[in-house]
Design an enzyme around this catalytic site. Structure first.
Site, PDB file in Angstrom:
ATOM      1  N   ASP A 111       0.824  -1.211   0.000  1.00  0.00           N
ATOM      2  CA  ASP A 111       0.000   0.000   0.000  1.00  0.00           C
ATOM      3  C   ASP A 111       0.860   1.264   0.000  1.00  0.00           C
ATOM      4  O   ASP A 111       0.427   2.321  -0.431  1.00  0.00           O
ATOM      5  CB  ASP A 111      -0.906   0.026   1.239  1.00  0.00           C
ATOM      6  N   ASP A 197      -2.419   5.860  -2.733  1.00  0.00           N
ATOM      7  CA  ASP A 197      -1.787   4.703  -2.109  1.00  0.00           C
ATOM      8  C   ASP A 197      -1.103   3.929  -3.237  1.00  0.00           C
ATOM      9  O   ASP A 197      -1.643   3.838  -4.351  1.00  0.00           O
ATOM     10  CB  ASP A 197      -2.828   3.783  -1.452  1.00  0.00           C
ATOM     11  N   HIS A 248      -7.432   0.136  -3.690  1.00  0.00           N
ATOM     12  CA  HIS A 248      -6.351  -0.753  -4.139  1.00  0.00           C
ATOM     13  C   HIS A 248      -6.849  -1.659  -5.263  1.00  0.00           C
ATOM     14  O   HIS A 248      -7.891  -2.292  -5.157  1.00  0.00           O
ATOM     15  CB  HIS A 248      -5.754  -1.550  -2.985  1.00  0.00           C
ATOM     16  N   ASP A 250      -5.555  -4.419  -6.436  1.00  0.00           N
ATOM     17  CA  ASP A 250      -5.105  -5.810  -6.494  1.00  0.00           C
ATOM     18  C   ASP A 250      -6.072  -6.855  -5.934  1.00  0.00           C
ATOM     19  O   ASP A 250      -5.688  -8.002  -5.689  1.00  0.00           O
ATOM     20  CB  ASP A 250      -3.694  -5.960  -5.898  1.00  0.00           C
ATOM     21  N   CYS A 356      -0.848  -7.857  -1.275  1.00  0.00           N
ATOM     22  CA  CYS A 356      -0.835  -6.693  -0.380  1.00  0.00           C
ATOM     23  C   CYS A 356       0.292  -6.783   0.657  1.00  0.00           C
ATOM     24  O   CYS A 356       0.890  -5.767   1.017  1.00  0.00           O
ATOM     25  CB  CYS A 356      -2.141  -6.588   0.399  1.00  0.00           C
TER      26      CYS A 356
HETATM   27  O1  DAV Z   1     -11.473  -5.548  -2.532  1.00  0.00           O
HETATM   28  O2  DAV Z   1     -11.713  -5.164  -0.476  1.00  0.00           O
HETATM   29  C1  DAV Z   1      -8.706  -5.319  -0.847  1.00  0.00           C
HETATM   30  C2  DAV Z   1      -7.285  -4.806  -0.950  1.00  0.00           C
HETATM   31  C3  DAV Z   1      -6.947  -3.837   0.098  1.00  0.00           C
HETATM   32  N1  DAV Z   1      -5.517  -3.640   0.246  1.00  0.00           N
HETATM   33  C4  DAV Z   1     -11.057  -5.086  -1.495  1.00  0.00           C
HETATM   34  C5  DAV Z   1      -9.701  -4.422  -1.437  1.00  0.00           C
END
Ligand code: DAV
Length: 376
Positions: A111, A197, A248, A250, A356
Site C-alpha cells: 500500500d 496509495d 487498491h 489488487d 498486499c
Molecule cells: O477488494 O476489499 C482489498 C485490498 C486492500 N488492500 C477489497 C480491497
C-alpha cells in the site's frame, strides 16, 4: 548469480522474483475511525464502536505465523526476503493539521511502497493512521540506496490530511447519491490535494495502470503521470464503476503474466478501458467466486471477500494462492501455472492477502512494451 550491481529492479507483477519485503503483524493496532476511513465490525445487528489501540496478541501472532510461512515458501524458491523494522503503532499522532489516536501496522507494504523499474517511490497515503508507515521501510530503503548506485528514490508530497481534505458526509450518502457519485468517481477524498496509495497501481512494463478510488484521487494520478512519463512510462487511469468502495487495484484487476489479466466478475472495467488490452492481444480471465463469503471473513476485516484473488507471482509460471481457494487454484493450473497453496486467512483482517502483504524490490527482466498499439 547476478552479474550486475542492480538491487532495485522490478518492472511488472510477474517476472521471476528475486528480492521481496514481507510485512509484519508485530505491534499491529486496530485501524482508527477517521475522516478517510470508517471501520466496522462484521456480523453485528447493531453497530458498536470499533475497538482502538493494539490488537489482541493472539490475533497478531496468528497473522505473523502465516506471514512467516510466506517467508519460508519464498526462501525455498530462492527469493531473498526482508522484513520491516519494528515500530510501535500504538503511538498517537499529532501534526499541525490532524490528530489520530493510534497508527495501524506494517502488514501491507504494497500500500505504501512501489518499485517502478530502478526507482523506489513512497506513496502519499490517504489515511491519517498510515501517514508515517513508510518509517517501517526506511532502513531498507537506505540499505538499497547505499548498495545500489543506480537506484533512485522518490517520496511523493505528503497531503495535509486536514478535515477539509475529506468529504465527511461520504460515509452517510444515501444509495442514490452514492450511485450518482460513483459514476463521477467521487469518493471520500476531495480533488484538492495529491493523494494516492501505492496499491492502486498495477505495473505492466512501460504501462502503469492506476485505479481512481477512495485512496487515490485524480490529483494523485496527475502527480504519478507527471512523475513517471518523463522517465518513459505511460500512465493509464482505470475505473471499476460497480465497486462502491474501491481501494487498491489488487483485488480487482491482477496481471498474471504478459498478455493475461485475472478479472473480478463483480467489478468489470469501465467500458472503453478494455480496448488497450484487446488491441494488444491481452486476454482477461474471470476469477471464480471466492470460497469464503463476505459474512465469513474475519470479524475485524475491512476488505471484501475478493482478497481471494490477491495472488503473488513468483515467476510467469509460478504463483502463490491462498490455501482454501481451490476453484482459483484449479483455474490457474488449467492456465499452465504451478500453484503454491498457502494458508493466509488470518492476514485478511489486516487489509489484504499475498500481494498486499509484499513489496517486490527485484524481479529479473527489463522494461518491456506489452502495449505497442496505443491508438485505441
Ligand atoms: O477488494 O476489499 C482489498 C485490498 C486492500 N488492500 C477489497 C480491497
Amino acid at each position: 548469480m547476478r552479474t550486475d550491481t542492480r538491487i532495485v529492479n522490478s518492472w511488472n507483477e510477474w517476472d521471476t522474483l528475486q528480492e521481496v519485503v514481507v510485512g509484519t503483524a508485530e505491534n499491529a493496532c486496530f485501524e482508527p475511525t477517521e475522516p478517510g476511513h470508517r471501520p466496522q465490525e462484521r456480523g453485528l445487528s447493531e453497530p458498536r464502536p470499533f475497538p482502538t489501540g493494539p490488537k489482541p496478541r493472539e490475533l497478531n501472532e496468528k497473522a505473523e505465523e502465516e506471514l512467516t510461512g510466506l517467508v519460508s515458501l519464498l526462501e525455498s524458491q530462492g527469493v531473498t526476503v526482508r522484513r520491516p523494522a519494528p515500530r510501535d503503532y500504538s503511538v498517537p499522532l499529532k501534526t499541525p493539521t490532524f490528530e489520530v489516536e493510534n497508527q495501524y501496522c506494517a502488514v501491507c507494504p504494497r500500500d505504501v511502497m512501489i518499485t517502478l523499474g530502478n526507482e523506489i517511490l513512497e506513496a502519499t497515503m490517504s489515511r491519517r493512521s498510515r501517514y508515517f508507515e513508510y518509517e517501517a521501510y526506511r532502513s531498507l530503503v537506505y540499505k538499497y540506496w547505499d548498495e545500489d548506485p543506480l537506484m533512485t528514490w522518490s517520496v511523493a508530497p505528503k497531503p495535509s490530511m486536514a478535515d477539509d481534505m475529506y468529504r465527511q458526509d461520504f460515509w452517510t450518502w444515501p444509495l442514490s447519491k452514492r450511485h450518482e457519485e460513483m459514476h463521477n468517481f467521487e469518493f471520500c477524498v476531495t480533488q484538492d490535494e495529491v493523494v494516492f496509495d501505492a496499491a492502486d497501481m498495477a505495473r505492466m512494463g512501460k504501462d502503469i495502470f492506476v485505479q481512481e478510488s477512495m485512496t487515490t484521487n485524480r490529483a494523485g494520478i496527475r502527480w504519478i503521470t507527471r512523475h513517471l512519463e518523463p522517465k518513459g512510462f505511460r500512465v493509464h487511469p482505470v475505473h471499476f464503476p460497480l465497486d462502491y468502495f474501491p481501494s487498491h487495484i489488487d483485488a480487482t484487476f491482477i496481471p498474471l503474466r504478459a498478455g493475461l489479466v485475472l478479472t473480478n466478475p463483480e467489478r468489470p472495467i469501465n467500458s472503453g478501458e478494455e480496448k488497450l488490452f484487446l488491441a494488444n492481444d491481452w486476454e482477461f480471465v474471470t476469477a471464480p467466486q471466492p470460497l469464503t463469503g463476505n459474512d465469513e471473513m474475519p470479524r475485524y476485516c475491512q476488505s471484501s471477500k475478493w482478497v481471494s484473488i490477491n495472488v503473488l507471482s513468483i515467476s510467469p509460471s509460478k504463483i502463490i494462492v491462498e490455501e482454501q481457494e481451490k476453484p482459483l487454484q484449479d483455474l490457474l493450473c488449467s492456465l499452465g501455472f504451478e500453484v503454491f497453496p498457502l494458508p493466509f486467512r488470518h492476514v485478511y483482517e489486516y487489509g489484504g492477502s499475498l500481494h498486499c502483504a509484499t513489496w517486490d524490490v527485484r524481479r529479473d527482466g527489463v522494461c518491456e512494451d506489452y502495449f505497442p498499439d496505443q491508438n485505441v
